[in-house]
Design an enzyme around this catalytic site. Structure first.
Site, PDB file in Angstrom:
ATOM      1  N   PHE A 179       3.969   0.705  -2.461  1.00 30.77           N
ATOM      2  CA  PHE A 179       5.314   0.151  -2.472  1.00 30.77           C
ATOM      3  C   PHE A 179       5.561  -0.470  -3.837  1.00 30.77           C
ATOM      4  O   PHE A 179       4.628  -0.939  -4.497  1.00 30.77           O
ATOM      5  CB  PHE A 179       5.485  -0.899  -1.371  1.00 30.77           C
ATOM      6  CG  PHE A 179       5.717  -0.312  -0.005  1.00 30.77           C
ATOM      7  CD1 PHE A 179       6.980  -0.234   0.534  1.00 30.77           C
ATOM      8  CD2 PHE A 179       4.646   0.173   0.731  1.00 30.77           C
ATOM      9  CE1 PHE A 179       7.197   0.308   1.783  1.00 30.77           C
ATOM     10  CE2 PHE A 179       4.849   0.722   1.989  1.00 30.77           C
ATOM     11  CZ  PHE A 179       6.132   0.796   2.520  1.00 30.77           C
ATOM     12  N   SER A 230       7.356 -15.347  -1.638  1.00 37.24           N
ATOM     13  CA  SER A 230       7.984 -15.478  -2.954  1.00 37.24           C
ATOM     14  C   SER A 230       8.485 -14.147  -3.500  1.00 37.24           C
ATOM     15  O   SER A 230       9.381 -14.110  -4.341  1.00 37.24           O
ATOM     16  CB  SER A 230       7.010 -16.116  -3.945  1.00 37.24           C
ATOM     17  OG  SER A 230       5.851 -15.325  -4.090  1.00 37.24           O
ATOM     18  N   SER A 231       7.914 -13.031  -3.022  1.00 41.94           N
ATOM     19  CA  SER A 231       8.325 -11.717  -3.518  1.00 41.94           C
ATOM     20  C   SER A 231       7.875 -10.643  -2.542  1.00 41.94           C
ATOM     21  O   SER A 231       7.216 -10.918  -1.535  1.00 41.94           O
ATOM     22  CB  SER A 231       7.710 -11.456  -4.904  1.00 41.94           C
ATOM     23  OG  SER A 231       6.292 -11.406  -4.816  1.00 41.94           O
ATOM     24  N   LYS A 264      -9.643  -5.982   2.279  1.00 40.17           N
ATOM     25  CA  LYS A 264      -8.838  -5.325   3.304  1.00 40.17           C
ATOM     26  C   LYS A 264      -9.718  -4.694   4.389  1.00 40.17           C
ATOM     27  O   LYS A 264      -9.341  -4.682   5.568  1.00 40.17           O
ATOM     28  CB  LYS A 264      -7.925  -4.274   2.668  1.00 40.17           C
ATOM     29  CG  LYS A 264      -6.856  -4.861   1.745  1.00 40.17           C
ATOM     30  CD  LYS A 264      -5.969  -5.873   2.462  1.00 40.17           C
ATOM     31  CE  LYS A 264      -4.823  -6.349   1.588  1.00 40.17           C
ATOM     32  NZ  LYS A 264      -3.967  -7.339   2.274  1.00 40.17           N
ATOM     33  N   TYR A 306     -10.554  -5.626  -3.827  1.00 39.44           N
ATOM     34  CA  TYR A 306      -9.319  -5.575  -3.034  1.00 39.44           C
ATOM     35  C   TYR A 306      -9.582  -4.782  -1.749  1.00 39.44           C
ATOM     36  O   TYR A 306      -9.264  -5.227  -0.646  1.00 39.44           O
ATOM     37  CB  TYR A 306      -8.202  -4.926  -3.846  1.00 39.44           C
ATOM     38  CG  TYR A 306      -6.944  -4.676  -3.053  1.00 39.44           C
ATOM     39  CD1 TYR A 306      -6.064  -5.720  -2.756  1.00 39.44           C
ATOM     40  CD2 TYR A 306      -6.625  -3.399  -2.602  1.00 39.44           C
ATOM     41  CE1 TYR A 306      -4.902  -5.493  -2.023  1.00 39.44           C
ATOM     42  CE2 TYR A 306      -5.473  -3.161  -1.879  1.00 39.44           C
ATOM     43  CZ  TYR A 306      -4.612  -4.205  -1.596  1.00 39.44           C
ATOM     44  OH  TYR A 306      -3.465  -3.973  -0.857  1.00 39.44           O
ATOM     45  N   SER A 307     -10.192  -3.600  -1.892  1.00 38.27           N
ATOM     46  CA  SER A 307     -10.524  -2.792  -0.717  1.00 38.27           C
ATOM     47  C   SER A 307     -11.486  -3.532   0.201  1.00 38.27           C
ATOM     48  O   SER A 307     -11.351  -3.498   1.424  1.00 38.27           O
ATOM     49  CB  SER A 307     -11.131  -1.442  -1.132  1.00 38.27           C
ATOM     50  OG  SER A 307     -10.135  -0.516  -1.485  1.00 38.27           O
ATOM     51  N   GLY A 319       3.347 -16.096   2.135  1.00 38.48           N
ATOM     52  CA  GLY A 319       3.638 -15.357   0.911  1.00 38.48           C
ATOM     53  C   GLY A 319       5.026 -14.750   0.865  1.00 38.48           C
ATOM     54  O   GLY A 319       5.176 -13.530   0.901  1.00 38.48           O
ATOM     55  N   SER A 359      -2.743  -5.277   6.112  1.00 39.42           N
ATOM     56  CA  SER A 359      -3.907  -4.697   5.448  1.00 39.42           C
ATOM     57  C   SER A 359      -3.393  -3.760   4.368  1.00 39.42           C
ATOM     58  O   SER A 359      -2.500  -4.126   3.603  1.00 39.42           O
ATOM     59  CB  SER A 359      -4.786  -3.971   6.468  1.00 39.42           C
ATOM     60  OG  SER A 359      -5.917  -3.389   5.856  1.00 39.42           O
TER      61      SER A 359
END
Length: 279
Positions: free
Chosen positions: A174, A11-12, A145, A141-142, A9, A127
């Site tokens: 972030f 790309s960004s 992770k 999502y959680s 990953g 994570s």
């Protein structure tokens, strides 16, 4: 010493900045993307889909054929769904788990024999602070992770005999493409959706927190030090003082009290009955 590094990953966000800095440090960097991109000199771009096991096998094989080894695997790629647990379409939750967890599992399993045959290696799993506490309207999502956390703990014990070190990174907020990308995975909602008002209110807070989050380069620089140090820690929590405090409070406060604090941050309405029980 120059290392052969495979990072997913790029790309960004974290992946892009980390690959760029690693290449500048003279490492042999292979970064995966789903679609071809232009990137800095010194970065070998590989097309790979984490939901396609054959794609994963071909990627690892390509690196091994060119380099003969993989010293570091950085499991960075993933996705971020947002929506109520009850109403988020099943295809979105499957994609979340297949990308952010199962894809990571499959590429790790492909890389492990390579590292064992070369006497060791380092696996760095990205994570989240959301992997240490369940976040409202980011439940899957959680969940993905949280799965990364358990997987990493087990993997660390099983591979210690082969000199393979497993490191977990827990970033806070972030300023990446998470907010933009998440909009593609929102549950269809409208006036008839009982979660609509609360979801929109919480999502506004989530995206505000992300918008004022740190620059991804801060985490990338930390990852460089983790890659190059001799004995990395098992876990690095990288975030603001408030975010680190939240992790500490999760460990020390009664569950109901911490839940009230977290819910309050996200603007979650608490029923009077719940508040009475928490007292």
């Amino acid at each position: 010493m120059k290392k052969v590094i495979l990072i997913t990953g790029i790309s960004s966000g974290f992946g892009k900045q980390t690959a760029r800095l690693l290449a500048k440090r003279g490492h042999s960097v292979y970064g995966t993307v789903r679609n071809n991109i232009d990137t800095d000199a010194g970065i070998n771009v590989l097309i790979m889909d984490l939901t396609d096991q054959e794609s994963i096998r071909q990627t690892v094989s390509t690196v091994v054929k060119k380099e003969g080894r993989i010293d570091v695997l950085i499991n960075n790629a993933g996705m971020h769904t947002g929506g109520p647990i009850e109403t988020l379409p099943a295809e979105f939750l499957r994609l979340q788990m297949e990308t952010s967890f199962m894809g990571m599992v499959h590429i790790t399993r492909e890389v492990l024999p390579v590292m064992r045959s070369n006497g060791g290696g380092r696996i760095i799993n990205i994570s989240s602070i959301g992997g240490l506490m369940g976040l409202p309207f980011q439940g899957f999502y959680s969940a993905a992770k949280f799965a990364v956390e358990g997987f990493s703990e087990s993997l660390r014990m099983e591979t210690a005999q082969f000199n393979i070190k497993v490191v977990v990174i827990n970033p806070g907020d972030f300023h990446t493409n998470n907010s933009l990308n998440r909009r593609s995975y929102l549950a269809p909602s409208g006036p008839e959706d009982i979660y609509e008002a609360q979801f929109r209110k919480s999502l506004e807070i989530i995206e505000h927190d992300e918008g004022k989050g740190w620059d991804p380069e801060i985490l990338a620089k930390k990852l460089i030090r983790i890659v190059e140090c001799v004995n990395p820690r098992q876990r690095y929590i990288i975030g603001s003082v408030d975010q680190k405090l939240a992790v500490m409070l999760k460990k020390t406060l009664p569950g109901k009290l911490f839940g009230m604090i977290l819910a309050s941050h996200y603007g979650i309405h608490q029923s009077a009955r719940n508040l009475d029980h928490a007292r």
